[in-house]
Design a protein around this motif. Structure first.
Motif, short mmCIF file in Angstrom:
data_model
loop_
_atom_site.label_atom_id
_atom_site.label_comp_id
_atom_site.label_asym_id
_atom_site.label_seq_id
_atom_site.Cartn_x
_atom_site.Cartn_y
_atom_site.Cartn_z
N ASN A 141 0.57 -1.11 -0.25
CA ASN A 141 0.10 0.13 -0.06
C ASN A 141 1.05 1.36 -0.06
OD1 ASN A 141 -2.33 -1.47 0.09
ND2 ASN A 141 -2.37 -1.92 2.32
N VAL A 142 1.45 1.76 -1.13
CA VAL A 142 2.47 2.87 -0.86
C VAL A 142 2.51 3.34 -2.69
CG1 VAL A 142 4.52 1.62 0.28
CG2 VAL A 142 3.99 0.74 -2.15
N THR A 143 2.34 4.69 -2.06
CA THR A 143 2.44 5.29 -3.93
C THR A 143 4.23 5.66 -4.30
OG1 THR A 143 2.42 7.10 -2.76
CG2 THR A 143 1.09 6.23 -3.32
N GLY A 144 4.17 5.45 -5.70
CA GLY A 144 5.66 5.83 -6.06
C GLY A 144 6.43 6.03 -7.12
N THR A 145 7.13 5.38 -7.47
CA THR A 145 7.13 5.37 -9.40
C THR A 145 8.17 4.55 -9.71
OG1 THR A 145 6.92 8.18 -9.29
CG2 THR A 145 8.07 7.06 -11.15
N ALA A 146 8.23 3.61 -10.83
CA ALA A 146 8.92 3.26 -11.28
C ALA A 146 9.53 3.26 -12.58
CB ALA A 146 8.23 1.30 -11.85
N VAL A 147 11.05 3.67 -12.98
CA VAL A 147 11.55 3.96 -14.43
C VAL A 147 12.90 3.17 -14.81
CG1 VAL A 147 10.85 6.30 -13.09
CG2 VAL A 147 13.37 5.17 -12.85
N GLY A 148 12.90 3.09 -15.77
CA GLY A 148 13.60 2.20 -16.69
C GLY A 148 13.58 2.62 -17.66
N GLY B 280 14.91 -6.32 -22.75
CA GLY B 280 13.59 -5.81 -22.81
C GLY B 280 13.55 -4.88 -21.55
N TYR B 281 12.48 -4.81 -20.80
CA TYR B 281 12.25 -3.92 -19.50
C TYR B 281 13.55 -4.22 -18.83
CZ TYR B 281 7.62 -3.28 -21.40
OH TYR B 281 7.03 -3.11 -22.12
N HIS B 282 13.68 -3.09 -18.02
CA HIS B 282 14.55 -3.17 -16.49
C HIS B 282 14.44 -2.66 -15.82
CE1 HIS B 282 18.88 -3.19 -14.70
NE2 HIS B 282 17.98 -2.36 -13.63
N LEU B 283 13.43 -2.17 -14.33
CA LEU B 283 13.37 -1.31 -13.75
C LEU B 283 13.38 -1.23 -12.61
CD1 LEU B 283 9.68 -1.63 -14.82
CD2 LEU B 283 11.20 0.17 -16.56
N HIS B 284 12.96 0.36 -12.20
CA HIS B 284 13.47 0.90 -9.94
C HIS B 284 12.90 1.25 -9.47
CE1 HIS B 284 18.11 -0.25 -10.84
NE2 HIS B 284 18.11 -1.30 -10.79
N PHE B 285 12.79 0.67 -8.94
CA PHE B 285 11.21 0.98 -8.41
C PHE B 285 11.68 2.75 -6.37
CE2 PHE B 285 8.32 1.84 -4.77
CZ PHE B 285 6.97 1.92 -5.56
N ILE B 286 11.15 3.84 -6.71
CA ILE B 286 11.36 4.47 -5.85
C ILE B 286 9.69 4.91 -4.60
CG2 ILE B 286 11.82 6.72 -6.17
CD1 ILE B 286 14.09 6.97 -3.70
N THR B 287 9.99 5.14 -3.35
CA THR B 287 8.39 5.46 -3.25
C THR B 287 8.72 7.02 -3.36
OG1 THR B 287 9.40 5.59 -1.17
CG2 THR B 287 7.89 3.95 -1.50
N SER B 288 6.36 7.52 -2.96
CA SER B 288 7.44 8.91 -3.23
C SER B 288 7.26 9.52 -2.74
CB SER B 288 5.54 9.28 -3.08
OG SER B 288 4.89 8.45 -4.27
N ASP B 289 7.92 9.41 -1.07
CA ASP B 289 8.74 9.95 0.16
C ASP B 289 10.14 10.12 -0.51
OD1 ASP B 289 9.10 7.31 0.78
OD2 ASP B 289 7.55 7.64 2.70
N ARG B 290 10.35 8.57 -0.67
CA ARG B 290 12.25 8.76 -1.19
C ARG B 290 12.77 8.22 -0.05
NH1 ARG B 290 9.43 9.89 -5.58
NH2 ARG B 290 10.42 11.90 -7.48
N THR B 291 12.54 7.06 -0.11
CA THR B 291 12.77 6.42 1.52
C THR B 291 12.94 4.83 1.15
OG1 THR B 291 10.49 5.31 2.59
CG2 THR B 291 11.62 7.63 3.30
#
Length: 268
Positions: free
Chosen positions: A185-192, A206-217
């Protein structure tokens, strides 16, 4: 659920093909469009798979080539994510740490993110289904695509690995002892990036993605997720440049073999 998402995808594809302005976002900044439409690569994935973990490019230099990206830290110390010009390493405690500009990376990819297509997600979808449908939006499988996914996530599974000491083990052996995190139950962003097969051995096909939460923690290398709602954006990128290490283990590593087996173990 699937039908709703597919309707969004079909609209996005059609508008991308005919050039309608509703689904297409602003064009890249004209004053630097050539530089902005390039993926900047540090070293190769095959070198990293074989233990070439010594940092060769500073984060200041990496940031000069993009505001969005992924990679890892010196000696494999953490999963790197760049978002909106801010760069973080997620280490094995699961926390996200801002990186110093003078620190270095042995492997990374970066670009200036200027999205060409945006699609809304208004019903839950898992990562496998989402990524499969995204590929139907590609005008070609021979180009690079930067991906950004913002949303609300009932579940996100990520990983990180610890800094290594010489003699460096192969990456598949390091990942066998990875630390896995389950976020709920988090908000955040995946980029890659989605990388075409033509760049096999250079970057992850193909795909290679990393994720970080909206609060950057918190965050890490993305293994799985469920998206409740949000949006996904694609930046079609036809160009790439590379910088190769001029010293260290990279100069001795054998890059002539097929390492697809190792890569499959690492990306799971």
């Amino acid at each position: 659920m699937a039908d709703t998402f597919l309707r969004y995808t079909a609209v996005a594809v059609a508008m991308f093909v005919v050039g309608a302005s509703v689904a297409l976002l602003a064009a890249p900044h004209p004053e630097s469009s050539a530089d902005r439409e390039t993926v900047f690569l540090v070293s190769t994935i095959d070198a990293l798979l074989q233990g070439a973990y010594d940092g060769s490019v500073s984060f200041d230099e990496l940031a000069a080539h993009g505001d969005t990206g992924i990679g890892c830290g010196d000696r494999l110390d953490g999963e790197l994510i760049g978002l909106d010009g801010e760069w973080y390493l997620i280490r094995t405690d699961g926390r996200a740490y801002p990186v110093a500009g003078s620190a270095t990376t042995p492997f990374a990819a970066a670009t200036f993110f200027d999205p060409d297509v945006a699609v809304a997600i208004d019903e839950p979808v898992n990562l496998t289904a989402l990524l499969g449908r995204l590929e139907t939006m590609f005008p070609s499988e021979n180009l690079f695509y930067a991906v950004r996914l913002d949303g609300t996530f009932p579940r996100v599974v990520t990983r990180s690995v610890p800094a290594q000491e010489k003699p460096y083990p192969r990456l598949a052996d390091v990942v066998a002892n990875q630390t896995v995190f389950e976020l709920e139950n988090v908000t955040g962003t995946a980029v890659g990036f989605w990388t075409p097969a033509l760049a096999k051995g250079i970057n992850v096909p193909g795909y290679h993605l990393h994720f970080i939460t909206s609060d950057r923690t918190a965050g890490g290398h993305l293994l799985d997720m469920t998206v409740a709602e949000g949006s996904v954006q694609l930046d079609t990128t036809a160009n790439f440049t590379m910088v190769l290490p001029s010293r260290g283990d990279f100069l001795k590593v054998d890059l002539s073999g097929d390492l697809s087996g190792d890569l499959e173990r690492v990306e799971k």
